[in-house]
Design a protein around this motif. Sequence first.
Motif, PDB file in Angstrom:
ATOM      1  N   HIS A 272      73.087  19.043  56.728  1.00 30.04           N
ATOM      2  CA  HIS A 272      72.051  19.960  57.216  1.00 30.04           C
ATOM      3  C   HIS A 272      71.839  19.720  58.705  1.00 30.04           C
ATOM      4  O   HIS A 272      72.233  18.671  59.245  1.00 30.04           O
ATOM      5  CB  HIS A 272      70.740  19.753  56.443  1.00 30.04           C
ATOM      6  CG  HIS A 272      70.179  18.359  56.558  1.00 30.04           C
ATOM      7  ND1 HIS A 272      69.463  17.929  57.652  1.00 30.04           N
ATOM      8  CD2 HIS A 272      70.249  17.295  55.699  1.00 30.04           C
ATOM      9  CE1 HIS A 272      69.104  16.676  57.482  1.00 30.04           C
ATOM     10  NE2 HIS A 272      69.573  16.253  56.307  1.00 30.04           N
ATOM     11  N   PRO A 273      71.212  20.658  59.410  1.00 27.74           N
ATOM     12  CA  PRO A 273      70.953  20.475  60.842  1.00 27.74           C
ATOM     13  C   PRO A 273      70.112  19.234  61.099  1.00 27.74           C
ATOM     14  O   PRO A 273      69.189  18.926  60.349  1.00 27.74           O
ATOM     15  CB  PRO A 273      70.211  21.752  61.231  1.00 27.74           C
ATOM     16  CG  PRO A 273      70.644  22.767  60.228  1.00 27.74           C
ATOM     17  CD  PRO A 273      70.811  22.002  58.940  1.00 27.74           C
ATOM     18  N   VAL A 274      70.463  18.519  62.172  1.00 24.69           N
ATOM     19  CA  VAL A 274      69.763  17.289  62.541  1.00 24.69           C
ATOM     20  C   VAL A 274      68.714  17.599  63.602  1.00 24.69           C
ATOM     21  O   VAL A 274      68.981  18.331  64.560  1.00 24.69           O
ATOM     22  CB  VAL A 274      70.775  16.257  63.085  1.00 24.69           C
ATOM     23  CG1 VAL A 274      70.065  15.045  63.643  1.00 24.69           C
ATOM     24  CG2 VAL A 274      71.732  15.845  61.978  1.00 24.69           C
ATOM     25  N   THR A 275      67.517  17.036  63.443  1.00 22.32           N
ATOM     26  CA  THR A 275      66.441  17.263  64.403  1.00 22.32           C
ATOM     27  C   THR A 275      66.086  16.000  65.185  1.00 22.32           C
ATOM     28  O   THR A 275      65.391  16.077  66.193  1.00 22.32           O
ATOM     29  CB  THR A 275      65.179  17.769  63.691  1.00 22.32           C
ATOM     30  OG1 THR A 275      64.800  16.827  62.676  1.00 22.32           O
ATOM     31  CG2 THR A 275      65.433  19.121  63.043  1.00 22.32           C
ATOM     32  N   ASP A 276      66.558  14.846  64.726  1.00 22.13           N
ATOM     33  CA  ASP A 276      66.272  13.573  65.390  1.00 22.13           C
ATOM     34  C   ASP A 276      67.428  13.226  66.328  1.00 22.13           C
ATOM     35  O   ASP A 276      68.572  13.133  65.892  1.00 22.13           O
ATOM     36  CB  ASP A 276      66.076  12.475  64.347  1.00 22.13           C
ATOM     37  CG  ASP A 276      65.661  11.151  64.966  1.00 22.13           C
ATOM     38  OD1 ASP A 276      66.500  10.527  65.656  1.00 22.13           O
ATOM     39  OD2 ASP A 276      64.511  10.730  64.763  1.00 22.13           O
ATOM     40  N   GLN A 277      67.100  13.022  67.596  1.00 24.35           N
ATOM     41  CA  GLN A 277      68.154  12.788  68.578  1.00 24.35           C
ATOM     42  C   GLN A 277      68.911  11.487  68.347  1.00 24.35           C
ATOM     43  O   GLN A 277      70.123  11.414  68.560  1.00 24.35           O
ATOM     44  CB  GLN A 277      67.574  12.793  69.990  1.00 24.35           C
ATOM     45  CG  GLN A 277      68.620  12.850  71.083  1.00 24.35           C
ATOM     46  CD  GLN A 277      68.130  13.641  72.269  1.00 24.35           C
ATOM     47  OE1 GLN A 277      68.485  14.794  72.456  1.00 24.35           O
ATOM     48  NE2 GLN A 277      67.298  13.026  73.092  1.00 24.35           N
ATOM     49  N   THR A 309      70.829  21.285  66.110  1.00 24.50           N
ATOM     50  CA  THR A 309      69.966  22.438  66.314  1.00 24.50           C
ATOM     51  C   THR A 309      70.166  23.009  67.720  1.00 24.50           C
ATOM     52  O   THR A 309      70.676  22.329  68.627  1.00 24.50           O
ATOM     53  CB  THR A 309      68.493  22.044  66.151  1.00 24.50           C
ATOM     54  OG1 THR A 309      68.142  21.099  67.177  1.00 24.50           O
ATOM     55  CG2 THR A 309      68.234  21.436  64.788  1.00 24.50           C
ATOM     56  N   GLN A 310      69.728  24.245  67.918  1.00 28.29           N
ATOM     57  CA  GLN A 310      69.832  24.869  69.235  1.00 28.29           C
ATOM     58  C   GLN A 310      69.033  24.091  70.263  1.00 28.29           C
ATOM     59  O   GLN A 310      69.439  23.972  71.433  1.00 28.29           O
ATOM     60  CB  GLN A 310      69.345  26.325  69.181  1.00 28.29           C
ATOM     61  CG  GLN A 310      69.662  27.119  70.439  1.00 28.29           C
ATOM     62  CD  GLN A 310      71.159  27.187  70.712  1.00 28.29           C
ATOM     63  OE1 GLN A 310      71.939  27.498  69.819  1.00 28.29           O
ATOM     64  NE2 GLN A 310      71.550  26.885  71.946  1.00 28.29           N
ATOM     65  N   GLU A 311      67.904  23.537  69.841  1.00 30.99           N
ATOM     66  CA  GLU A 311      67.109  22.704  70.750  1.00 30.99           C
ATOM     67  C   GLU A 311      67.915  21.507  71.229  1.00 30.99           C
ATOM     68  O   GLU A 311      67.852  21.126  72.406  1.00 30.99           O
ATOM     69  CB  GLU A 311      65.837  22.233  70.041  1.00 30.99           C
ATOM     70  CG  GLU A 311      64.903  21.429  70.935  1.00 30.99           C
ATOM     71  CD  GLU A 311      63.652  20.963  70.219  1.00 30.99           C
ATOM     72  OE1 GLU A 311      62.791  20.345  70.879  1.00 30.99           O
ATOM     73  OE2 GLU A 311      63.531  21.231  69.005  1.00 30.99           O
ATOM     74  N   MET A 312      68.683  20.897  70.318  1.00 32.39           N
ATOM     75  CA  MET A 312      69.553  19.783  70.697  1.00 32.39           C
ATOM     76  C   MET A 312      70.604  20.251  71.701  1.00 32.39           C
ATOM     77  O   MET A 312      70.856  19.610  72.729  1.00 32.39           O
ATOM     78  CB  MET A 312      70.266  19.225  69.450  1.00 32.39           C
ATOM     79  CG  MET A 312      69.355  18.547  68.462  1.00 32.39           C
ATOM     80  SD  MET A 312      69.063  16.835  68.927  1.00 32.39           S
ATOM     81  CE  MET A 312      68.226  16.264  67.455  1.00 32.39           C
TER      82      MET A 312
END
Length: 340
Positions: A272-277, A309-312
């Motif tokens: 799944h997409p990762v949100t933690d850098q 994620t796109q934010e990443m």
Amino acid sequence: MQQRLVDRHPEVPADQLVAQMVPPPTFDEVSFGSYIPDPKEPSQAAAVSKAEQFAEQVTKLRKAADKKPLFGKKKPVHGIGLYLDGGFGVGKTHLLASIFHSVPDPKSFGTFGEVTNLVGALGFNNAVERLSGNSVLCIDEFELDDPGDTMLVSRLLTELTDRGVSIVATSNTLPGQLGEGRFAAQDFLREIKKLGALFEAVRVDGPDYRHRDLPPAPEPTSPELLAEKAAATTDSTLDDFDGLTKHLSTLHPSRYGALIDGVSAVFVSNVHPVTDQAVALRIVVLADRLYDAGIPVTISGAKLDQIFTQEMLDGGYRKKYLRAISRLLALSRFEAPAHA
């Protein structure tokens, strides 16, 4: 019983870290002659020529350093630097490994992360002593992610070149732009400029060869079929994505290569997409080690090009994440070995 990466806890003695600094198996047999320049990208042929010239100069410097003077003291030899800058998948690592294969022993090859890990494991002075006899230090994926790395690498490379070691590096960022978007680069501009002054920068242009004429990211495998494929593949591993990323947090990145040693294929469920850098950066290192070893990757869950994620992707580590996606997609197209 199905193997899992999370059940592995490898140890890598510090004194083996220098010995294992060689090109990954994918680049064992490469040479300048086996690099096929894209006729639409003249910078590629020019880069091959420049890399060959650099290897010849390094060889001459090594001979000069080894030559005993008839009278007086031996003249100090200063190392030279070459910086291969370009996008993903244009063959920079191929050229880096070709230089490594063409120059005299001793010599070392490693990613930027592996070099900083080496210094961390051995201590700065010990690392300098162990590397100071080299004809060359080849650094792949040169990046500066924090101020500490900036100061450390600047000092390391300055000391090594002063001792006659030549440096060749690849990156997707020109030396003067290293660190941009990651930290307050202006506060460390002097160190970054010092690093840039060590290198002659050569541009290598072109599209990512891993994506040339290839389809987009493949559809993920169903969980049931993933388990069946893993069970049918000798020496493969099957892990849950969250369990694997948690396990990676317990290992120093210098052990990721040992973690996958002897593994024929990696299967990962519930991606799944990762949100933690921090998690994302560990995945980058694992992707690099998997790519170096040429280990096929098959997953269930989200597509591999959606793992960050796109934010990443919009942040300071964009180039790292894009490289990881490029490599994971290439590995996802490999055929897993047939079962015994």
